[in-house]
Design an enzyme around this catalytic site. Structure first.
Site, PDB file in Angstrom:
ATOM      1  N   GLU A   1     -44.864  19.027  74.708  1.00  0.00           N
ATOM      2  CA  GLU A   1     -45.275  18.292  73.516  1.00  0.00           C
ATOM      3  C   GLU A   1     -46.032  17.010  73.853  1.00  0.00           C
ATOM      4  OE1 GLU A   1     -41.646  20.761  72.589  1.00  0.00           O
ATOM      5  OE2 GLU A   1     -42.147  19.275  74.130  1.00  0.00           O
TER       6      GLU A   1
ATOM      7  N   LYS B   1     -36.166  40.095  78.376  1.00  0.00           N
ATOM      8  CA  LYS B   1     -35.740  39.612  77.066  1.00  0.00           C
ATOM      9  C   LYS B   1     -35.575  40.804  76.125  1.00  0.00           C
ATOM     10  CE  LYS B   1     -36.776  36.099  73.594  1.00  0.00           C
ATOM     11  NZ  LYS B   1     -37.682  34.975  73.209  1.00  0.00           N
TER      12      LYS B   1
ATOM     13  N   ARG C   1     -40.448  14.400  70.343  1.00  0.00           N
ATOM     14  CA  ARG C   1     -40.529  14.309  71.803  1.00  0.00           C
ATOM     15  C   ARG C   1     -41.829  13.664  72.263  1.00  0.00           C
ATOM     16  NH1 ARG C   1     -38.227  19.723  74.527  1.00  0.00           N
ATOM     17  NH2 ARG C   1     -36.680  18.324  75.394  1.00  0.00           N
TER      18      ARG C   1
END
Length: 593
Positions: free
Chosen positions: A335, A247, A363
């Site tokens: 979640e 990244k 969610r």
């Protein structure tokens, strides 16, 4: 070549016509453009830099948009957008009226699926692949690019479980960089790290799910990527290509500090140095107020547990982790699990904070109802990024939470107007024996001198506070939109209008509303959530019960999805800025209004 390749690109046919040896040059040009534009205009940086080589290779090998390419989450799609006809518009990225920072079907035929939340790519691509079978489009390819943090989420596992039972033409590209926004966590992360080409003879997790496994390969080796993707294009069935990337690749500071450079704000294009501002005189951000308050609460109650689904930095928990590492649990992008895990803690008498963004709480709505509210468990929901969040747009605005939460029995719903309210609501919540939700924005507070918790005091649950007296017209507000209302009053030439702040949307202060209904002709409610079913609706339901004969108006987010732009721009667009609120009040400011 005299003209940079990207400027001469008229279609992806031009890309596919060049020799493989030229692709690193193209990737470097793409990387430079991303760095330069994000440096000036802000946005998500590290994720897009990390997949530049993969992006070039995918569009080089596959016949997009006929072949369906799905980017999970969408943070990494900047290079994809530049290659697919949006280079000239990319300076408008995330700006009002400009292109979206995420893939968006209405924006381009190359954006096969809109993605703002994680872990959806495999499900969506599998649906497309099965549809292609039904439609007898057997040559069409379907590629889902998903990260190692996203693939650990429940929805992705559900999709893998289903995919392994099909013979769909689906290629899952696992972009493994060991980080989401914060570093990846969990057992799967360690498992993926352990995989290498030397253990190909061992049946691995994906193969046990009946998914062919290939890799891992270097995601920055373009010739190898092209070779492997060409081989995959000739295969059929469900298969997974494991690609390892870095990244922030190509900008050294972004490689070294991947959390900061996920979305670093403005920075120097050449050095990568993030521009720092002296913000010591400014109010703290609500996230920092939250973290500081949790630290103070932990000094009093050592057994408090804070749970977050992959957002320790964004939620303001980093300082808490540094001081009380055993009291913070990052469950990764999960979640639903976070909420039910919190319920389990609460069952055993542990005071638990579930720290979650408003848009991501959506969610876990079932878990909030089924696992927390029905059992009346004292979980404290610390709901960050409430209201309009700005440049991330429709997928990320936290505008549905009030309407969602106020319909659920047993749940106390609160919204502070400032730092002191947030501090005292948190203190009140940890001393309350039922579910307690507190929603607050991604924004700075309003009290520059607030730097550490004042003396803790419990707030009276369900109690409103009249902060301005008047006649005829009363305005009710909840949360930080309070300050827009107060600014609106400054534009009304001292017209005597009452203002009542409701820290609690549920339970509402019935006595306060009865008192106002008996004295005033007009009641206006203001909120930074959806008008349908939210705070204003709750007030009108009570006014109907009281047989209020005056006029009413709900000011809130209209029944449309609000796109991306700055928060002031979006407030104006939604009609909840000070000027528009003032204009709405003016309509009632005369006897004939």
């Amino acid at each position: 070549m005299n003209v940079p390749f990207l400027d001469s690109l008229t279609s992806l046919a031009d890309l596919r016509a060049v020799a493989v040896e030229r692709l690193p040059e193209i990737a470097q040009d793409l990387r430079d453009r991303i760095i330069k534009i994000v440096a000036a205009n802000e946005g998500h940086l590290g994720a897009s830099l990390g997949v530049v080589d993969l992006t070039v290779a995918l569009h080089y090998v596959f016949d997009t948009p006929n072949d369906r390419l799905i980017w999970d989450v969408g943070h990494q799609a900047y290079g994809h957008k530049m290659l697919t006809g949006r280079l000239a518009q990319f300076h408008t990225n995330r700006k009002l009226g400009g292109i979206s920072g995420f893939p968006k079907r209405s924006e381009s035929e190359f954006d096969a699926f809109g993605t703002g939340h994680s872990s959806t790519a495999i499900s969506a691509a599998l649906g497309m692949a099965l549809a292609a079978q039904q439609q007898k489009k057997f040559s069409r390819q379907h590629i889902a690019v998903i990260g190692d943090a996203s693939i650990a989420a429940g929805m992705a596992f559900e999709a893998l479980n289903h995919a392994g039972e099909t013979n769909a033409n689906l290629l899952i590209v696992l972009n493994d960089n060991s980080i989401g926004i914060d570093p990846s966590v969990g057992a799967l992360k360690h498992y993926l790290t352990s995989l290498d080409q030397n253990n190909q003879t061992v049946q691995n997790l994906f193969q046990n799910l009946n998914i062919a496994y290939f890799g891992p390969i270097d995601g920055h080796d373009l010739p190898q990527l092209v070779s492997e993707l060409r081989a995959q294009k000739q295969k059929s069935g469900v298969r997974l290509l494991h690609v390892r990337t870095t990244k922030g690749k190509g900008l050294k500071p972004a490689e070294l500090n991947q959390v900061l450079y996920h979305a670093p704000g403005k920075f120097d294009y050449l050095t990568g140095k993030v521009y720092e501002k002296d913000e010591s005189h400014l109010p703290l951000k609500f996230q920092d107020v939250f973290g500081t308050t949790v630290l103070a609460l932990l000094e009093q109650h050592k057994d408090i547990i804070a749970i977050t689904p992959a957002m320790p930095s964004g939620s303001g928990l980093k300082a808490v982790i540094d001081r009380f590492p055993e009291n913070v649990i990052d469950v990764g992008i999960a979640e639903q699990h976070a909420v039910t895990l919190a319920a389990g803690f609460a069952c055993e008498g542990v005071k638990v904070l579930c720290c979650i963004y408003s848009t991501f709480l959506q969610r876990a709505y079932d878990q909030l109802i089924h696992d927390v509210a029905i059992q009346n468990l004292p979980v404290v929901f610390c709901i960050d990024r409430a209201g309009l969040v700005g440049e991330d747009g429709a997928t990320h605005h936290g505008i549905f939470d009030l309407a969602m939460l106020r319909t659920v029995p047993n749940v106390i719903v609160a919204a502070p107007k400032d730092e002191i309210d947030l501090q005292q609501l948190l203190f009140t919540a940890v001393h309350t024996s039922q579910p307690f939700a507190i929603r607050y924005p991604r924004a700075r507070g309003f009290i520059p001198e607030w730097r550490a918790p004042l003396a803790f005091e419990r707030m009276e649950i369900g109690k409103a506070k009249q902060v301005r007296h008047g006649k005829r017209i009363a305005v009710f507000s909840t949360g930080t939109i309070f300050h827009e209302v107060e600014s609106a009053f400054q534009q009304l030439d001292n017209v005597p209008i009452a203002h009542v702040h409701f820290p609690f949307v549920k339970p509402l202060d019935r006595n306060a509303i009865e008192s106002v209904a008996a004295q005033f002709e007009v009641i206006i409610t203001v909120e930074d959530g959806v008008a349908a079913g939210g705070f204003g609706s709750a007030v009108l339901e009570l006014l109907s019960e009281l047989n209020f004969q005056g006029r009413t108006q709900i000011i809130g987010i209209p029944d449309v999805f609000i796109e991306h732009g700055s928060i002031p721009e979006l407030r104006k667009l939604a009609g909840i800025d000070a000027l528009t609120i003032a204009e709405s009040i003016k309509k009632f400011s005369s006897n004939n209004g």
